[in-house]
Design a protein around this motif. Structure first.
Motif, mmCIF file in Angstrom:
data_model
loop_
_atom_site.group_PDB
_atom_site.id
_atom_site.type_symbol
_atom_site.label_atom_id
_atom_site.label_comp_id
_atom_site.label_asym_id
_atom_site.label_seq_id
_atom_site.Cartn_x
_atom_site.Cartn_y
_atom_site.Cartn_z
ATOM 1 N N TRP A 17 7.431 54.627 32.370
ATOM 2 C CA TRP A 17 8.577 53.711 31.897
ATOM 3 C C TRP A 17 8.005 52.318 31.390
ATOM 4 C CZ3 TRP A 17 8.880 48.805 34.359
ATOM 5 C CH2 TRP A 17 8.096 48.721 35.353
ATOM 6 N N LYS A 18 8.933 51.807 30.809
ATOM 7 C CA LYS A 18 8.676 50.371 30.490
ATOM 8 C C LYS A 18 9.886 49.643 30.397
ATOM 9 C CE LYS A 18 4.201 50.515 29.615
ATOM 10 N NZ LYS A 18 3.787 51.355 30.883
ATOM 11 N N ILE A 19 9.941 48.321 30.162
ATOM 12 C CA ILE A 19 11.044 47.690 29.850
ATOM 13 C C ILE A 19 10.696 47.280 28.179
ATOM 14 C CG2 ILE A 19 12.256 45.361 29.903
ATOM 15 C CD1 ILE A 19 11.645 45.560 33.164
ATOM 16 N N MET A 20 11.588 47.819 27.566
ATOM 17 C CA MET A 20 11.546 47.584 26.149
ATOM 18 C C MET A 20 12.737 46.666 25.342
ATOM 19 S SD MET A 20 10.646 51.565 24.919
ATOM 20 C CE MET A 20 9.940 51.151 23.459
ATOM 21 N N ALA A 21 12.343 46.168 24.411
ATOM 22 C CA ALA A 21 13.163 45.483 23.568
ATOM 23 C C ALA A 21 14.113 46.603 22.659
ATOM 24 C CB ALA A 21 12.723 44.455 22.673
ATOM 25 N N LEU A 22 15.484 46.598 22.941
ATOM 26 C CA LEU A 22 16.264 47.396 22.072
ATOM 27 C C LEU A 22 17.082 46.700 20.799
ATOM 28 C CD1 LEU A 22 18.118 49.892 21.672
ATOM 29 C CD2 LEU A 22 19.701 49.006 23.166
ATOM 30 N N ALA A 23 16.826 47.029 19.753
ATOM 31 C CA ALA A 23 17.676 46.184 18.759
ATOM 32 C C ALA A 23 18.904 47.111 18.103
ATOM 33 C CB ALA A 23 16.747 45.932 17.550
ATOM 34 N N SER A 24 19.951 46.589 18.022
ATOM 35 C CA SER A 24 20.704 47.316 17.158
ATOM 36 C C SER A 24 21.887 46.363 16.334
ATOM 37 C CB SER A 24 21.770 48.060 18.411
ATOM 38 O OG SER A 24 22.516 46.914 19.099
ATOM 39 N N SER A 25 22.702 46.949 15.672
ATOM 40 C CA SER A 25 23.318 46.116 14.765
ATOM 41 C C SER A 25 24.723 47.025 14.170
ATOM 42 C CB SER A 25 22.474 45.971 13.249
ATOM 43 O OG SER A 25 23.134 45.246 12.352
ATOM 44 N N VAL A 26 25.785 46.282 13.986
ATOM 45 C CA VAL A 26 26.664 46.621 13.463
ATOM 46 C C VAL A 26 27.440 45.388 12.480
ATOM 47 C CG1 VAL A 26 29.373 47.162 13.911
ATOM 48 C CG2 VAL A 26 27.567 48.061 15.188
ATOM 49 N N ASP A 27 27.972 45.812 11.371
ATOM 50 C CA ASP A 27 28.221 44.899 10.154
ATOM 51 C C ASP A 27 27.404 43.809 10.092
ATOM 52 O OD1 ASP A 27 30.653 46.515 10.006
ATOM 53 O OD2 ASP A 27 31.472 45.446 11.749
ATOM 54 N N ASP A 28 26.179 44.164 9.856
ATOM 55 C CA ASP A 28 24.860 43.230 9.660
ATOM 56 C C ASP A 28 25.032 42.045 10.738
ATOM 57 O OD1 ASP A 28 24.196 44.387 7.376
ATOM 58 O OD2 ASP A 28 25.679 43.155 6.259
ATOM 59 N N TYR A 29 25.251 42.463 11.986
ATOM 60 C CA TYR A 29 25.209 41.531 13.281
ATOM 61 C C TYR A 29 24.241 42.315 14.114
ATOM 62 C CZ TYR A 29 26.525 38.266 16.728
ATOM 63 O OH TYR A 29 26.618 37.291 17.875
ATOM 64 N N PRO A 30 22.934 41.679 14.010
ATOM 65 C CA PRO A 30 21.842 42.319 14.937
ATOM 66 C C PRO A 30 22.059 41.654 16.229
ATOM 67 C CG PRO A 30 20.901 40.807 13.352
ATOM 68 C CD PRO A 30 22.561 40.785 12.994
ATOM 69 N N GLN A 57 28.187 48.877 20.098
ATOM 70 C CA GLN A 57 27.533 48.660 18.943
ATOM 71 C C GLN A 57 26.885 50.212 18.860
ATOM 72 O OE1 GLN A 57 24.307 45.571 19.204
ATOM 73 N NE2 GLN A 57 25.851 44.461 17.531
ATOM 74 N N LEU A 58 26.351 50.699 19.869
ATOM 75 C CA LEU A 58 25.724 52.112 19.828
ATOM 76 C C LEU A 58 26.761 53.039 19.211
ATOM 77 C CD1 LEU A 58 23.381 52.025 22.980
ATOM 78 C CD2 LEU A 58 22.727 51.501 20.652
ATOM 79 N N TYR A 59 28.157 52.802 20.002
ATOM 80 C CA TYR A 59 29.032 53.768 19.113
ATOM 81 C C TYR A 59 29.220 53.796 17.780
ATOM 82 C CZ TYR A 59 30.487 55.567 23.745
ATOM 83 O OH TYR A 59 30.545 56.183 24.932
ATOM 84 N N ALA A 60 29.171 52.639 17.411
ATOM 85 C CA ALA A 60 29.608 52.077 16.028
ATOM 86 C C ALA A 60 28.559 52.601 15.000
ATOM 87 C CB ALA A 60 30.004 50.666 15.830
ATOM 88 N N ASN A 61 27.272 52.232 15.579
ATOM 89 C CA ASN A 61 26.075 52.502 14.789
ATOM 90 C C ASN A 61 25.015 52.790 15.641
ATOM 91 O OD1 ASN A 61 23.586 52.462 13.129
ATOM 92 N ND2 ASN A 61 23.726 50.577 12.661
ATOM 93 N N PRO A 62 24.451 54.134 15.787
ATOM 94 C CA PRO A 62 23.700 55.135 16.648
ATOM 95 C C PRO A 62 22.259 54.597 16.185
ATOM 96 C CG PRO A 62 24.383 56.651 15.421
ATOM 97 C CD PRO A 62 25.289 55.479 14.815
#
Length: 152
Positions: A17-30, A57-62
């Motif tokens: 296990w780790k605490i990770m940074a998660l990056a996601s983006s929708v409509d160029d909004y990261p 965001q994950l639903y819109a852009n996985p």
């Protein structure tokens, strides 16, 4: 080095296990935020509230990127339903073992969903025995690895 050897390096660096940074983006909004991750079945798992912005965001852009200490994972996120509905309840068991405080605080919430990330491409920064830096690039679709020396 072959793909399985490189994957063993990745697995050793990430552990259970780790605490990770998660990056996601929708409509160029990261957006980027930390998530508590577990690693099993060659996937990354984390839980979140189904009402949070990151979930929308994950639903819109996985497509996501995740990072911890020199290991960057690019992959595809899939909402796998409620945490308590996972067959075998592996996530719940491991989360309780490794992240007890969070488990105890939030496990009762009925809006907690399980997110599964399938790695597609991984970049690992590492050092050899002479402290010379190199990168490993793992392509999970092709099962290939490329090693690139950084320090000469």
């Amino acid at each position: 080095m072959d793909f399985l050897e490189a994957k063993k390096i990745m697995d050793a660096k990430l552990g259970d296990w780790k605490i990770m940074a998660l990056a996601s983006s929708v409509d160029d909004y990261p957006m980027v935020r930390n998530v508590s991750c577990l690693f099993y079945k060659d996937r990354i798992y984390f839980k979140t509230d189904r009402n949070f912005r990151k979930t929308q965001q994950l639903y819109a852009n996985p497509r996501v990127a995740m990072c911890w200490n020199g290991v960057q994972v690019e992959g595809i996120a899939r909402v796998a339903g409620l945490v308590v509905d996972e067959p075998g309840r592996t996530f719940e068991t491991l989360y309780k073992k490794y992240l007890w405080q969070s488990y105890n605080a939030y496990s009762h919430v009925d809006t907690e969903i399980l997110v599964e990330v399938e790695p597609k491409f991984v970049e690992i920064w590492d050092e050899d025995e002479n402290r010379k830096a190199f990168q490993l690039f793992l392509d999970f679709d092709l099962h290939t690895v490329t090693r690139k020396q950084y320090d000469e």
